[in-house]
Design an enzyme around this catalytic site. Structure first.
Site, PDB file in Angstrom:
ATOM      1  N   ALA A   1       0.803  -1.181   0.146  1.00 22.14           N
ATOM      2  CA  ALA A   1       0.144   0.240  -0.018  1.00 22.14           C
ATOM      3  C   ALA A   1       0.500   1.554   0.201  1.00 22.14           C
ATOM      4  O   ALA A   1       0.979   2.400  -0.801  1.00 22.14           O
ATOM      5  CB  ALA A   1      -0.733  -0.342   1.043  1.00 22.14           C
TER       6      ALA A   1
ATOM      7  N   HIS B   1     -30.205   4.282  -6.615  1.00 19.46           N
ATOM      8  CA  HIS B   1     -29.558   4.952  -8.207  1.00 19.46           C
ATOM      9  C   HIS B   1     -29.832   6.199  -8.190  1.00 19.46           C
ATOM     10  O   HIS B   1     -30.584   6.412  -7.946  1.00 19.46           O
ATOM     11  CB  HIS B   1     -30.478   4.241  -9.060  1.00 19.46           C
TER      12      HIS B   1
END
Length: 464
Positions: free
Chosen positions: A183, A443
């Site tokens: 990372a 949505h």
């Protein structure tokens, strides 16, 4: 005479200061000892300032992609010194915030180095001089970890950088070598690449981001290479030669030895626990490969001495340290907290594209004997991702075929580090595929790809 407390915490990072605050909430008299900066590496030299840098590199990328959004700008440029200054300012602001929180919660803070000085005792020194003698029934060690140093590749503050020098450069290098693609290495490689440097990422394993699911690693490699990054895997740095203002790395990869010259080299090759000079000698505290061994509640082999966070080993994550600190303190208070399942700890890498995961990879699940069902959904099928101009990436979910248990979730793409907590909650609640299928996702959002990935695992995907 020693000053008495119920709990003394050594280390003011995200494990230590959170544990101290929780202990105070539970009506304990608490002291915290920190030798450098409140907030530890995370707030001062890790999680937070690197995200400020990465945000700047994202903006630079967007400014050079304006045409795709219908915009135009002339003479786009940046002041690198201001980019670095802003990052440091963010770190300072949050470190000051931790100081305020500790004061608000009546935690007594000692500026210095803490070391065990006998049963129930801790000595505090500053620059070798005594500051205080503390006594407590419970002493908590949360001193964190530091970057591993490889012989021959020791950071020198000029040509070879550790994470500290990589966050505070005086100028942007034209060419950069990053050794280690975990990372930390991948984030620095991504930052400098998006700021305009020519970056080569070197990894000893056969793929970058080696702890991630293999499909995620492969996708990130292609994305990095598409952006212009050079990547060398199965590689070992045999040696480093320093010039007046450059560095040459001798790299062996796939049986061939090559020399790579750059302005600077970043070493990001692992973590070592800060267990030295804590007075552990003569105690029953066990140190295994630089990390303190504890039970699930943070107890060491020495009565009254506890440890948690990076000093106790992987995963080396701030949120893991904080939660371990709370578990440790609540156990001391007799609240019987649940032990932490490390498979429920999300991991996030804030490169471009972002990477996030929780639980088992597909390979690990199979290795544990699970019969798996795997679902995938690409962001190219997600309306919000397309509208944002970030349709690259996908969501992958891994289920136990017999029970429907969510074994793991892996994501690469836009804002996945903000979404992974959804799967983290699902695993904590022992959610099955049926629960996830019946959850209504809003949505248009990028998170709909998470739902579709679950549906795909069971042959019910809608939008591909």
């Amino acid at each position: 005479m020693a000053e008495n407390f119920d709990v003394v915490v050594v280390g003011g990072g995200p494990g230590g200061y959170v544990a101290a605050i929780r202990a105070s909430q539970l009506k304990m008299k608490v002291a915290l000892v920190e030798r450098e900066n409140l907030g530890g590496i995370c707030l001062n030299w890790g999680c937070i300032p690197t995200k400020a840098l990465l945000r700047a590199s994202e903006i630079n990328h967007l400014l050079h992609s304006l045409d795709s959004f219908g915009f135009a700008a002339d003479n786009v440029r940046f002041d690198f010194a201001k980019v670095i200054k802003r990052s440091r300012g963010v770190a300072a602001q949050l470190s000051g915030g931790v100081k305020h929180l500790l004061k608000k919660n009546k935690v007594t803070v000692f500026d210095g180095h803490g070391a065990l000085a006998g049963p129930g005792k801790l000595s505090v020194t500053k620059d070798g001089k005594p500051v205080a003698e503390l006594a407590a029934k419970h002493i908590l060690l949360a001193t964190g970890a530091r970057a591993r140093v490889i012989p021959g590749m020791e950071p020198d503050g000029k040509l070879i950088w550790s994470y500290r020098e990589a966050m505070t450069p005086t100028a942007l290098p034209k060419k950069l070598i990053v050794v280690g693609s975990g990372a930390i290495g991948s984030e620095f490689a991504s930052f400098y690449l998006n700021m305009g440097a020519e970056v080569t990422l070197v990894e000893v394993m056969d793929r970058i981001l080696p702890v991630e699911d293999a499909e995620i690693s492969a996708f990130v490699r292609k994305a990095f290479e598409k952006q212009g990054m050079k990547i060398i895997t199965n590689a070992r740095v045999q040696g480093v030669r320093k010039g007046a203002d450059d560095v040459t790395a001798v790299i062996e990869a796939d049986g061939k030895v090559t020399e790579l010259k750059a302005d600077r080299l970043i070493s990001a090759v692992g973590i070592v626990g800060n267990t030295e000079n804590l007075g552990l000698e003569g105690t029953k505290v066990v140190v295994d490969r630089t990390h303190i061994v504890t039970d699930a509640m943070g107890r060491t082999g020495e009565p009254g001495v506890y440890a948690f966070g990076d000093i106790t080993g992987a995963p080396w994550l701030a949120h893991k340290a904080s939660h371990e600190g709370i578990i440790c303190v609540e156990a001391i208070a007799g609240l019987h907290p649940h032990a932490m399942d490390v498979l429920n700890i999300p991991g996030c890498t804030y490169c471009r594209p972002q990477v996030a995961s929780v639980g088992l990879t597909e390979a690990a699940a199979k290795a544990k004997g699970h019969d798996v069902r795997v679902g995938r959904f690409p962001f190219i099928g997600n309306g919000k991702a397309i509208a944002m101009g970030e349709p690259e990436g996908f969501v992958k979910t891994v289920f136990d075929a017999k029970t429907g248990e969510l074994l793991g979730a892996h994501m690469v793409g836009p804002e996945v580090t903000e979404m992974i907590q959804g799967y983290g909650i699902a695993r904590t609640l022992e959610t099955t595929e049926a629960d996830l299928m019946h959850t209504v996702f809003p949505h248009p959002t990028v998170s709909e790809a998470m739902h579709e990935s679950v549906l795909d695992a069971y042959g019910r995907v809608i939008h591909i």
